[in-house]
Each structure stands twice: as structure tokens, then as C-alpha cells.
Design a protein around this motif. Structure first.
Motif, short mmCIF file in Angstrom:
data_model
loop_
_atom_site.label_atom_id
_atom_site.label_comp_id
_atom_site.label_asym_id
_atom_site.label_seq_id
_atom_site.Cartn_x
_atom_site.Cartn_y
_atom_site.Cartn_z
N LEU A 72 0.97 -1.23 -0.01
CA LEU A 72 0.14 -0.15 0.24
C LEU A 72 0.72 1.28 -0.04
O LEU A 72 0.60 2.32 -0.77
CB LEU A 72 -1.06 -0.12 1.22
CG LEU A 72 -1.88 0.95 1.33
CD1 LEU A 72 -2.90 0.73 0.10
CD2 LEU A 72 -2.79 0.67 2.59
N GLN A 73 1.94 1.20 0.73
CA GLN A 73 2.82 2.30 0.97
C GLN A 73 3.56 2.63 -0.22
O GLN A 73 3.59 3.74 -0.84
CB GLN A 73 3.91 2.13 2.08
CG GLN A 73 4.84 3.00 2.27
CD GLN A 73 5.83 2.83 3.68
OE1 GLN A 73 5.21 2.90 4.54
NE2 GLN A 73 6.91 2.74 3.15
N LEU A 74 3.92 1.66 -0.82
CA LEU A 74 4.73 1.84 -2.49
C LEU A 74 3.56 2.08 -3.37
O LEU A 74 4.09 3.22 -4.23
CB LEU A 74 5.27 0.44 -2.82
CG LEU A 74 5.97 0.22 -3.93
CD1 LEU A 74 7.32 1.38 -4.19
CD2 LEU A 74 6.63 -1.04 -4.30
N LEU A 75 2.30 1.47 -3.42
CA LEU A 75 1.51 1.85 -4.47
C LEU A 75 0.86 3.43 -4.19
O LEU A 75 0.76 4.26 -5.46
CB LEU A 75 0.31 1.12 -4.48
CG LEU A 75 0.40 -0.51 -4.92
CD1 LEU A 75 -0.68 -1.26 -4.08
CD2 LEU A 75 0.43 -0.40 -6.43
N ARG A 76 1.12 3.66 -3.07
CA ARG A 76 0.20 5.36 -3.08
C ARG A 76 1.72 6.24 -3.37
O ARG A 76 1.20 7.14 -3.88
CB ARG A 76 0.31 5.64 -1.31
CG ARG A 76 -1.05 5.05 -1.07
CD ARG A 76 -1.34 5.14 0.60
NE ARG A 76 -2.57 4.82 1.00
CZ ARG A 76 -2.92 4.40 2.22
NH1 ARG A 76 -2.01 4.51 3.25
NH2 ARG A 76 -3.97 4.33 2.80
N GLN A 77 2.82 5.87 -3.20
CA GLN A 77 3.89 6.65 -3.78
C GLN A 77 3.78 6.56 -5.05
O GLN A 77 3.93 7.74 -5.98
CB GLN A 77 5.31 6.06 -3.37
CG GLN A 77 5.51 6.38 -1.70
CD GLN A 77 6.84 5.50 -1.33
OE1 GLN A 77 7.71 4.90 -2.19
NE2 GLN A 77 7.13 5.71 0.05
N MET A 78 3.48 5.46 -5.78
CA MET A 78 3.57 5.17 -7.31
C MET A 78 2.41 6.29 -7.88
O MET A 78 2.36 6.80 -8.78
CB MET A 78 3.23 3.62 -7.68
CG MET A 78 4.60 2.98 -7.55
SD MET A 78 4.02 1.27 -7.88
CE MET A 78 5.69 0.80 -8.23
N GLN A 79 1.25 6.19 -7.14
CA GLN A 79 0.12 6.88 -7.59
C GLN A 79 0.37 8.43 -7.51
O GLN A 79 -0.01 9.12 -8.55
CB GLN A 79 -1.11 6.52 -6.53
CG GLN A 79 -2.48 7.21 -7.08
CD GLN A 79 -3.67 6.70 -6.01
OE1 GLN A 79 -3.34 6.95 -4.76
NE2 GLN A 79 -4.74 6.42 -6.47
N THR A 80 0.93 8.86 -6.51
CA THR A 80 1.38 10.43 -6.39
C THR A 80 2.21 10.63 -7.73
O THR A 80 2.07 11.76 -8.23
CB THR A 80 2.21 10.47 -5.21
OG1 THR A 80 1.41 9.90 -4.17
CG2 THR A 80 2.40 12.02 -4.80
#
Ligand SMILES: NC(=O)c1ccc[n+]([C@@H]2O[C@H](COP(=O)([O-])OP(=O)(O)OC[C@H]3O[C@@H](n4cnc5c(N)ncnc54)[C@H](O)[C@@H]3O)[C@@H](O)[C@H]2O)c1
Ligand SMILES: NC(=O)c1ccc[n+]([C@@H]2O[C@H](COP(=O)([O-])OP(=O)(O)OC[C@H]3O[C@@H](n4cnc5c(N)ncnc54)[C@H](O)[C@@H]3O)[C@@H](O)[C@H]2O)c1
Lengths: 206, 206
Positions: free
Chosen positions: A14-22
Motif C-alpha cells: 500500500l505504501q509503495l502503491l500510494r507513492q506510485m500513484q502520486t
């Protein structure tokens, strides 16, 4: 149910995906997540499948869908309101931790037995006397209790949480709580993490 | 090496055995430990075997020998002196935790970047500036570093720990540290424990 090690890894995805989404990534593959996190892409696919999502061939996952799937599975798309009991050193640290909101946890009230602490406001959270827990838990529909009292008080406070309607206890005390089977208990055992560290160090020191 | 889940359970056995020793129990069986802890006696035997000890038929284990075997395996028969870096909310909680001495951990010095904290004494531990870490680690032969700084500072502080000669890092920050392979890193991920709790609660709420 779903395997615990997979569940425990989900926050890292989740943490990584949120960074990618940003950064504007619309889609992401197992391989990409695997490379970033140091897992195999087979493990990534299995872990994510636990949330009910299946990747699309060639595309992988739509970032937004994958985030929603993980948050939904973890219950982190609704804030989980929680009470904290025992505003000492550990309780204070947890109350001050803003990142819990990223993990869906919202501590709305705290309780303590020490009259000098009652009525104070710590990290924007008011401290109440323990006997206020019943009416407040009912009124605010609190399902999660965070237990950060000393070992000697832990069982009685846990029983009071159960009587107040709390359904899941995040237990930071070192004792094994006796509660009805329907109550979810998650034990935080820092000494177990320490045991892994010191045993590995002792092993290299031989 | 030894299976991690077994290692993580060893502190619970130790806690129970120390209580039994206080009550004068000279010997203890797998079955007795299993009943008290809610494990199967097969699991108990396998877990304890990790420490190199084998039970005697009919006797079980001599309490004192078993305690020594577990402490020796975990490295908890010698105090592990540790440094802590980042005396904020979490660092403060850990510094104040007397029970770490029961788990062989002795935090001998703390470090922080905030000039208002340097020179203060927190829970009987003096706070030094970070640049003091090199000479002190060398002089005091410190092998363990506890990392409780914010995510943004965690990698650079970890690298400084490695340069100072620290060989094992207890990492409370949420980032994956990049350190040489020979350095032991044990990550404390409270959000993983929270994920298990909230996902089970979300599951019962369906
Ligand atoms: N501090 C740590 O780093 C750490 C690490 C691992 C585990 N723990 C565990 O977390 C718990 C809290 O540790 P701590 O260091 O914060 O202790 P602490 O003594 O600093 O705080 C305990 C708090 O609980 C309150 N309290 C005591 N009895 C109570 C009761 N019956 N009802 C309501 N409040 C009550 C006290 O007034 C105090 O504010 C302990 O069980 C400890 O074993 C702490
Ligand atoms: N508080 C919690 O309950 C909690 C829970 C889970 C994880 N964590 C993690 O623990 C770490 C600390 O959290 P906290 O709530 O105590 O934060 P905090 O902001 O209260 O404390 C951080 C401390 O680190 C010091 N610091 C910052 N940069 C430094 C540097 N380069 N060198 C030395 N010291 C430096 C600060 O001066 C401060 O004293 C964070 O990585 C956080 O994600 C905290």
C-alpha cells in the motif's frame, strides 16, 4: 482465513502503491512491485490475491483499483475509531503518531487511572477516567481498544473493554489476555522482535 | 538457520519458566508448558530444540538448564548494550521501558539531532549529539543500534550506525534500510500488526 504473513505484507504494498500513484503511474505489474520490495513476483501475486483482486494479462493492475482492493480488505478505507487506555510512555508514543491515520486508525479518546492525567489533552486527544469508557464506547460505536497499561492492570482493563462493547483489542501488554472467543486480540510483542535480533547477533558472535 | 516463528516464541517460554523457577519448580515437562501457553506439546518440543536442549524421558527439562539454554541461544545471558538514536515519542517510550533488562537489552546512551535535547538526561540515559556516536560506539563496543528517527532521516542515520561499527539495527522507522549484507536488520512494523487486527475486524463486520 487468509495467511497472516501475506496480510502483514499488505501495508508495504500500500505504501509503495500510494507513492506510485502520486507519481502518476496508472498501472503496475507484479514484477515491478516485486523488484521494488525485494519479493518474488509469484509471492506478490499471491499476496495481492488475498484481497480479492486478480491482475490483467499484459496490464498488471490498475493502481487505483489495487489500492482500493487492499484498503477494503484491511478495513483502512473507513477510519477505524479507537480508544486507548493507559497514557504512559507507550500510550503517549502511539497517541502522537500521525501516520496511524494513513493506516486507517483514528484514536478518538484516551483513558487513564491516574487522576493527574485525567482531563488533560495529549496530542489533541482528551484523557478520561476509565469509568467513562462505557457510555463513550456505546455513543461513538468504538470497536477497537488499544491496551497500553502495565501488565498488572492489563487483564482487568481488557475485561472492561469487552464489557464496553469493544470487539478488537490491540494488546501492547506482555500478558496473554483471557477474553471471549469472539473478541479479536492482536498482541504486539516487541520482545519477540528483539529475540530475533539478539539471537542472530549471538549466532554471528560465535 | 532456526525458524523465525520458533525464535519469536522463545521469550514467552522464558517468561513462564522464570515464574515457575520463582515458585520452586525444579523440572518441567513439554505438556505442562504446552497447557499453560496454549501450544501443542509437539510444538513446544520443536521450539525448545532450536536452543540445542533435548528433554529427558519422564523428567522433561530441568528448569534451570532450560532457562540457561534459551538465554544462551537468544544472547540474553549477556547484557546487550545498545545505543538509541531519535529521542522522540517512540524513543522516549523505549528508553523508559525497564523490562528490556529482563530481555537482555541495556540502552547505555541516546543520540538526537535536536540541540534542545542534547545534554538532557531521559530515563537515566544521557542524550548526545550524533557525531559523538563514533567514539562512544568504539569505546563501549556497542553492537546494537535502535533507530527511532523519522523516515526522512532513517537511512542516513542507519549508515552512520554502520560506520560507527554497529552490527545490528532494530529499525522502528517505516523504510527499508539499505545496509551491507553483514549487518543484521530487524524491522518493527506496527502497521503490519494493525493490518492483521483491522482485516479480521473488517471480515467479521461483513
Ligand atoms: N514502553 C515501552 O517501550 C514498551 C515496550 C513494550 C511493551 N510495553 C508495554 O506497554 C505497556 C505500557 O508500558 P509503559 O512503558 O507505557 O508504562 P507506563 O507505566 O509508562 O504507563 C502505564 C499507564 O497506564 C496507566 N494505568 C495503570 N493502571 C491503569 C488502569 N487500571 N486503568 C487505566 N490506566 C491505567 C498509568 O496511569 C500509566 O499512565 C506495558 O504493559 C508494557 O509492558 C511497553
Ligand atoms: N510513535 C509511534 O507510535 C510510532 C509507531 C510506529 C513507528 N514509529 C516510527 O518511529 C520513528 C520515530 O517516531 P516518533 O513518533 O518517535 O517521532 P518523533 O518525531 O517524536 O521523534 C523523532 C526524533 O528523532 C530526532 N531526529 C530527527 N532526525 C534526526 C537525525 N538525523 N539524527 C538524530 N536524531 C534525529 C528528532 O529530533 C526527534 O527527537 C518514526 O520513524 C516513526 O515512523 C513510531
Amino acid at each position: 482465513g487468509a495467511p497472516l504473513p501475506s496480510i502483514r505484507r499488505l501495508p508495504q504494498y500500500l505504501q509503495l502503491l500510494r507513492q506510485m500513484q502520486t507519481k502518476g503511474r496508472i498501472a503496475v505489474s507484479c514484477t515491478h512491485l516485486a523488484d521494488d520490495l525485494g519479493f518474488t513476483s509469484t509471492q506478490v501475486r499471491k499476496d495481492l490475491a488475498v484481497t480479492g483482486i486478480i491482475g490483467k494479462p499484459k496490464v498488471g493492475y490498475i493502481t487505483e483499483e489495487l489500492i482500493a482492493s487492499i484498503e477494503n480488505f484491511l478495513g483502512w478505507n473507513n477510519y477505524s475509531d479507537a480508544f486507548l487506555v493507559g497514557v504512559g510512555n507507550m500510550g503517549n508514543a502511539l497517541l502522537g503518531y500521525d501516520d496511524f491515520r494513513l493506516h486507517g486508525l483514528n484514536i478518538v479518546a484516551a483513558f487513564d487511572a491516574n487522576p493527574e492525567k485525567i482531563g488533560k489533552n495529549v496530542h489533541n486527544c482528551e484523557i478520561f477516567a476509565l469509568d467513562k469508557m462505557y457510555e463513550l464506547a456505546e455513543r461513538m460505536h468504538i470497536q477497537i481498544g488499544i491496551l497500553t497499561v502495565p501488565a498488572a492492570a492489563a487483564q482487568s482493563v481488557a475485561s472492561e473493554m469487552v464489557l464496553a462493547g469493544i470487539r478488537a483489542i490491540w494488546n501492547f501488554s506482555p500478558i496473554a489476555l483471557e477474553v471471549p472467543d469472539s473478541i479479536i486480540v492482536e498482541n504486539v510483542r516487541l520482545y519477540s522482535s528483539l529475540a530475533v535480533l539478539t539471537s542472530r547477533l549471538a549466532n554471528t558472535n560465535k
